[in-house]
Every structure is written in C-alpha cells, then in structure tokens.
Design an enzyme around this catalytic site. Structure first.
Site, short mmCIF file in Angstrom:
data_model
loop_
_atom_site.label_atom_id
_atom_site.label_comp_id
_atom_site.label_asym_id
_atom_site.label_seq_id
_atom_site.Cartn_x
_atom_site.Cartn_y
_atom_site.Cartn_z
N SER A 163 78.53 1.82 43.69
CA SER A 163 79.78 1.06 43.62
C SER A 163 79.54 -0.36 44.11
O SER A 163 78.56 -0.63 44.81
CB SER A 163 80.84 1.74 44.49
OG SER A 163 81.97 0.90 44.62
N TYR A 176 83.29 5.13 52.77
CA TYR A 176 82.98 5.10 51.33
C TYR A 176 81.97 4.00 51.04
O TYR A 176 81.02 4.18 50.28
CB TYR A 176 84.28 4.91 50.54
CG TYR A 176 84.11 4.93 49.03
CD1 TYR A 176 83.61 6.05 48.38
CD2 TYR A 176 84.49 3.83 48.26
CE1 TYR A 176 83.47 6.06 47.00
CE2 TYR A 176 84.37 3.84 46.88
CZ TYR A 176 83.85 4.96 46.25
OH TYR A 176 83.71 4.98 44.89
P1 NAD Z 1 87.86 10.64 39.71
O1 NAD Z 1 88.55 10.99 41.00
O2 NAD Z 1 88.69 10.46 38.48
O3 NAD Z 1 86.71 11.69 39.41
C1 NAD Z 1 85.92 12.28 40.40
C2 NAD Z 1 85.71 13.74 40.01
O4 NAD Z 1 84.83 14.33 40.97
C3 NAD Z 1 87.01 14.55 40.01
O5 NAD Z 1 87.18 15.21 38.78
C4 NAD Z 1 86.80 15.55 41.14
O6 NAD Z 1 87.37 16.82 40.88
C5 NAD Z 1 85.29 15.64 41.18
N1 NAD Z 1 84.82 16.13 42.48
C6 NAD Z 1 85.27 15.79 43.71
N2 NAD Z 1 84.61 16.49 44.64
C7 NAD Z 1 83.72 17.28 43.98
C8 NAD Z 1 82.78 18.25 44.39
N3 NAD Z 1 82.58 18.54 45.69
N4 NAD Z 1 82.04 18.89 43.45
C9 NAD Z 1 82.23 18.62 42.14
N5 NAD Z 1 83.13 17.72 41.68
C10 NAD Z 1 83.86 17.06 42.60
O7 NAD Z 1 87.03 9.32 40.05
P2 NAD Z 1 86.40 8.23 39.09
O8 NAD Z 1 87.17 6.99 39.30
O9 NAD Z 1 86.19 8.74 37.72
O10 NAD Z 1 84.97 8.05 39.80
C11 NAD Z 1 83.76 8.64 39.35
C12 NAD Z 1 82.63 8.07 40.17
O11 NAD Z 1 82.62 6.64 40.07
C13 NAD Z 1 82.71 8.37 41.66
O12 NAD Z 1 81.42 8.58 42.19
C14 NAD Z 1 83.31 7.11 42.24
O13 NAD Z 1 83.00 6.97 43.60
C15 NAD Z 1 82.64 6.08 41.37
N6 NAD Z 1 83.29 4.76 41.27
C16 NAD Z 1 84.57 4.64 40.82
C17 NAD Z 1 85.15 3.39 40.71
C18 NAD Z 1 86.58 3.21 40.22
O14 NAD Z 1 87.10 2.10 40.29
N7 NAD Z 1 87.23 4.24 39.71
C19 NAD Z 1 84.43 2.25 41.04
C20 NAD Z 1 83.13 2.40 41.50
C21 NAD Z 1 82.56 3.67 41.59
#
Ligand code: NAD
Length: 280
Positions: A163, A176
C-alpha cells in the site's frame, strides 16, 4: 470488463486470497477472463462462491474456496482441493489484508485531541496484533503453502499487495502502515530467497481507491469531498482517485513470465503519482 493488456494466462492456475473483496475480486475475475484457472480464496465463502458462479456463467474457469489465510491447516486442506480441482499453483496473489478500528486513532495529531477521542495511548494491543497478523502472516502463510510446489517445479510467480502507507505512514493507522511496510520488505526478502528457484516475487502498492468501506470517509452525502478527501487529492499529482480496474495492467505485467522475466523484488506504486510528490 475491458482487459488492459493482451496477455494470455491460459492453463495457468492462479490462486487469489482476499478474492471475496473489491480489489482482489476484480483481479480474480480479470485472470479468469484472460484464460487462467482461478482459485478464489476468502474467509467469506459466500462472496467467493458468488464470484465463481459469475465467472462460470461468463464461460471462465473459477472455483471459490473458504480459506482463512491465518490458518495453516485450513490452507493445506484448500491447497489439496485446488490441486485436485485445477492443478498446481503457477501464480499466487496475496491479496487478503486490511485495517482494524481497534488499531486506529481518532485524531491525526495528539495535540488536537478532544474529550472522549481514542488516542495513541488507547490503542488496543490485540487490535495492533490483529492487523500485523492479517497483513504480514496472511501473506507469509499462503506463500508457505502454495509456493512449495513452485520451488519444486522451478517456476512460479508471487504478487503481494502492499500500500501507499508502506512508503510514508498515513495518519491514524500506525499498525496498518507498519504491517504494509513489512509486506513490501518481505516481498524483497522472498524475491532474494527464491531467486535461484525460478520463482519471481513482486508487489503492487495501490494508492487511494474509493470503495464501499471508505466512501463515507471520502465523500459527503451530497457527493462533495470531505476534508480528508481534499487532503488526499491535494497530495495526488493526477488530482484524482485510482479505479480498481486500473490495478490490472500492473498486476498482469508483473505476473507475466515473459513481459516481466527479469523483474523480481519490486513494489510497483499504482497511485496517480501520490508517492512521487513531496507535497511542495
Ligand atoms: P476488501 O475488504 O474489499 O477485501 C479484503 C478481503 O479479505 C475481504 O473479502 C475479506 O473477507 C478478506 N479477508 C479478511 N481477512 C481474511 C482472512 N483472515 N483470510 C482470508 N480472507 C480474509 O479490501 P480491498 O479494498 O479489496 O483490499 C484488498 C487488498 O488491497 C488488501 O490487502 C488491502 O490492504 C489492500 N489495499 C487496499 C487499498 C484500498 O484503497 N482499498 C489501498 C491499498 C491497499
């Protein structure tokens, strides 16, 4: 969806963790559309089964599996099932991750706190532990399970999801930020450790995306940006948020053995310029 690159993943088995979520669900679908056999893993079984059904309805190959990325035994069981259903893993996307309110301060600056706010001194150690575990161990454990066969077959690709806050921490979310810094660091460690095995390991560092979870933090009810949103956009040279599908070009490129054959250990920002700008 319209795919960004004409890259073929036909016959490749792609395992995506966190595929029940917004970003990794989009990645899983895109790989399926590009010909891959996709194993969509998530704690949320309903979400990955729905995703798999949608892919199958479109004529693609995708199976959904309930898997907790922090449970080695469950991961091993899912691994056996993926092997039986689709074959050995060629590409692993470590996408499961996220923050937790217990590890988040209410205020950006301690000197500006008001009565009743959760400060740095109130952060719950268990919440901090939860966030580090989910993002760091949640990347390490699936890699232990799915990369073993890559090492034996002397080929494979791992893509972690870091991130923006891995470069410079964002206010309010120390755990985080630290955990994603650990993911970036681990990406370099894995790339080095596996360099002689034919496995490449890279990461993407997405910038600011509007998702269902953060929409209310970024926009007011009338659609106007919130103060936090204005700060983000002022710090983003392109002056806009990143769309989920804009991650796909970088993901496809890094996962293609031909296009990125000599690329390992990089963390690719996909952030509309956010990480390049000092603010001045
Ligand atoms: P999201 O919350 O939509 O998806 C995350 C998924 O991970 C969910 O479906 C959840 O059920 C699953 N999850 C949580 N704990 C888990 C576990 N113990 N085992 C298996 N699955 C598990 O989030 P997102 O926005 O799609 O983010 C996806 C990735 O991108 C993450 O690693 C997040 O940190 C990273 N990220 C997101 C953003 C953003 O702006 N959305 C920016 C930078 C990085």
């Amino acid at each position: 969806m319209e795919l960004p690159l004409n890259i073929e993943f036909t016959e490749k088995v792609v395992v995506v963790t966190g595929a029940g979520g917004v970003l990794c669900g989009t990645m899983a679908k895109a790989f399926a559309q590009a010909g891959a056999k996709v194993a969509a893993l998530d704690l949320n079984e309903e979400a990955v089964k729905k995703l798999a059904d949608e892919c199958k309805d479109a004529g693609y190959i995708c199976e959904g599996y309930k898997a907790n990325v922090l449970d080695p035994e469950e991961l091993e069981a899912v691994h056996r099932q993926v092997l039986a259903d689709l074959g050995p893993c060629d590409i692993l996307i470590n996408g499961a991750g996220g923050n937790n309110p217990r590890a988040t301060t209410d205020n950006e600056y301690h000197h500006e706190k008001t009565e009743g706010q959760k400060t740095f001194f109130d952060l719950d150690p268990n919440g901090v532990d939860f966030v580090f575990k989910l993002n760091f161990q949640g990347t390490l454990l699936p890699t232990q399970v799915f990369a073993k066969e890559m090492a034996e077959r002397k080929s494979g690709c791992i893509l972690n999801v870091s991130s923006m806050n891995a470069y410079v921490p964002l206010t309010k979310i120390p755990a985080y930020s630290g955990a994603k810094a650990a993911v970036s660091n681990f990406t370099q460690w894995l790339a080095t450790h596996f360099a002689g095995t034919g496995i490449r390991c890279n990461a993407i560092a997405p910038g600011f995306l509007v998702s269902n979870q953060n929409r209310s933090l970024l926009f007011q009810e009338d659609g106007a940006p919130t103060p936090r949103s204005n700060k983000i956009l002022a710090g983003t040279p392109m002056g806009r948020f990143v769309e989920g599908e804009e991650l796909l070009g970088g993901v496809f490129f890094l996962c293609d053995d031909k296009a990125a054959s000599a690329i390992t250990g990089v963390v690719l920002p996909i952030d509309a310029g956010y990480s390049a700008y000092s603010g001045v």
